[in-house]
Design an enzyme around this catalytic site. Structure first.
Site, mmCIF file in Angstrom:
data_model
loop_
_atom_site.group_PDB
_atom_site.id
_atom_site.type_symbol
_atom_site.label_atom_id
_atom_site.label_comp_id
_atom_site.label_asym_id
_atom_site.label_seq_id
_atom_site.Cartn_x
_atom_site.Cartn_y
_atom_site.Cartn_z
ATOM 1 C CD GLU A 172 -8.185 -0.662 4.627
ATOM 2 O OE1 GLU A 172 -8.717 0.205 3.909
ATOM 3 O OE2 GLU A 172 -7.336 -0.411 5.497
ATOM 4 C CG HIS A 225 -12.376 4.183 3.448
ATOM 5 N ND1 HIS A 225 -12.952 5.371 3.832
ATOM 6 C CD2 HIS A 225 -11.041 4.398 3.458
ATOM 7 C CE1 HIS A 225 -12.004 6.260 4.076
ATOM 8 N NE2 HIS A 225 -10.833 5.693 3.856
ATOM 9 N NE ARG A 253 -8.443 12.772 2.431
ATOM 10 C CZ ARG A 253 -8.534 11.448 2.283
ATOM 11 N NH1 ARG A 253 -9.268 10.937 1.312
ATOM 12 N NH2 ARG A 253 -7.898 10.653 3.107
ATOM 13 N NE ARG A 264 -6.493 1.829 0.252
ATOM 14 C CZ ARG A 264 -6.412 2.962 0.945
ATOM 15 N NH1 ARG A 264 -5.259 3.337 1.461
ATOM 16 N NH2 ARG A 264 -7.476 3.716 1.109
ATOM 17 C CG ASN A 307 -1.894 1.153 1.239
ATOM 18 O OD1 ASN A 307 -1.934 1.954 0.314
ATOM 19 N ND2 ASN A 307 -2.674 1.255 2.296
#
Length: 404
Positions: free
Chosen positions: A378, A180, A240, A92, A8
């Protein structure tokens, strides 16, 4: 030992894990590591089974200048010191656009398609793809698999997928994707083992970390989420803003004279908890501060989670359970308690002792809906997808180059 490498890549770090393939396709995590401080103070840290330290070393800045160089250091360490040569690499990839509804084996054509979405995920996509290109160049026959954060949401109904704009833009790919997805997919697959009585019901999952979003699951399937076309929408995040009136963007351009590139940088890097608090994008630092602006930032985060929970409950037409996951959701006792308090109108109550002990079920005995904490994984989802694609490929007489 057959192994799968999961990576990742971010702007200043490369996280990696090694899974061994055992028995009838079972996966076991063997190594977890990362190289961070890329371009500033590079260091490799890694641990093995049960957290046993394997490496903690620093490197000169010039030797680890970008994510490709970082991957070279990590793969060299795995190969030369641990004698590990993975049979495949799982990545990912944040944005799969409208075309990719599941994991895919990567080639140069796939990379070219994914480059179209760099502007839609500028914090992640360029670095994801830089690593893919590096491995394609150095190990052209090593299978690589892209696993998308958008894919889990691609089965949603059209009414959840559209914006109220002309259809031509939807056809071009301007639509509500959601992100996600690997995290939500893991939670959806874990719920039948944790709480089979609600796994097929109506569940809100809150993935709360530096990047934050929420997803409405019905029968283990995504039906709505807080993120949309890009990973800017929905909840406030570390840097963000989350949901914002598009008129603010127009104002920044027309009245403040900001270029599109400056606006993009502002929205992705200088907003959210960092912008509102003026202190930090890290919830741990914010929770330790007495600054009034920090208090407002935390209040705003909690309020917005509660607000979006109401939206998702409406999409589900009711609620059977609420799940916390990711960094803040798994670790912050205070934030979880405050969010559950926001859910009182849905009948949620907290078990303070269970919450303080980070138990899996943290709702009170009188709660109308159970509230769970389920750590996400993940990387395991990526490893499973990678192995599944390898097993599905026609393989007689085919040998794959290993990363050695």
């Amino acid at each position: 030992m057959d192994t799968i490498l999961v990576v990742n890549a971010g702007s200043s770090s490369v996280k990696f894990q090694i899974f061994s393939v055992e028995g009838e396709g079972d996966l076991r995590r063997q190594i977890k590591g990362q190289i961070d401080g890329i371009g500033s103070r590079p260091r490799l840290r890694a641990s093995g089974v049960r957290g046993v330290p394997l490496a903690h070393r620093a490197y000169p800045i010039e030797s680890v200048s970008d994510v490709s160089a970082a991957m070279g250091v990590a793969s060299g360490w795995l190969r030369d010191e641990l004698r590990i040569s993975p049979m495949a690499v799982g990545h990912r990839v944040v944005h799969g656009g409208p075309d990719f509804v599941g994991p895919v084996l990567i080639d140069h054509g796939i990379v070219a398609q994914l480059e179209r979405f760099v502007a839609l995920a500028p914090l992640h996509q360029p670095h994801n793809l830089a690593l893919v290109r590096s491995l394609l160049a150095n190990f052209p026959t090593l299978p690589q698999v892209a696993c998308f954060d958008t894919a889990f949401h691609r089965t949603r109904d059209a009414v959840s997928d559209h914006y109220a704009i002309p259809h031509q833009l939807y056809a071009e790919g301007v639509r509500r994707y959601g992100f996600h997805g690997l995290s939500y997919e893991y939670v959806a697959k874990t719920l039948p083992h944790v709480a089979p009585e609600i796994a097929k019901g109506r569940v809100i999952v809150a993935h709360l970390g530096s990047g934050a979003s929420m997803c409405a699951l019905k029968g283990g399937r995504s039906i709505e989420s807080t993120m949309g076309f890009t990973a800017l929408d929905g909840l406030p995040m570390g840097t963000r803003p989350g949901q914002i009136d598009p008129g603010v963007v127009l104002y920044l351009i027309s009245e403040k004279g900001m270029s599109p590139a400056k606006v993009q940088d502002f929205l992705y890097r200088d907003s959210g908890l960092k912008g509102l608090s003026g202190v930090s994008n890290d919830m741990r630092e914010l929770e330790a501060s007495e600054d009034p602006k920090v208090k407002l930032a935390i209040d705003y985060f909690v309020y917005r989670v509660g607000l979006h929970a109401g939206m998702l409950a409406a999409a589900l037409q009711g609620l059977d359970a609420f799940v916390f996951t990711a960094g803040i959701g798994e670790n912050s006792i205070r934030i979880r308690a405050r969010i559950v308090d926001q859910l009182r109108w849905l009948g949620a109550t907290l078990n303070p002792i269970g919450n303080s002990r980070h138990m899996r079920l943290i709702s009170g005995s009188d709660s109308c809906i159970p509230v769970y904490v389920i750590p996400t994984d993940e990387e395991l989802m990526i490893a499973q997808h990678t192995l599944s694609l390898l097993l599905e490929r026609p393989s007689p007489g085919v040998r794959h180059e290993r990363a050695s």
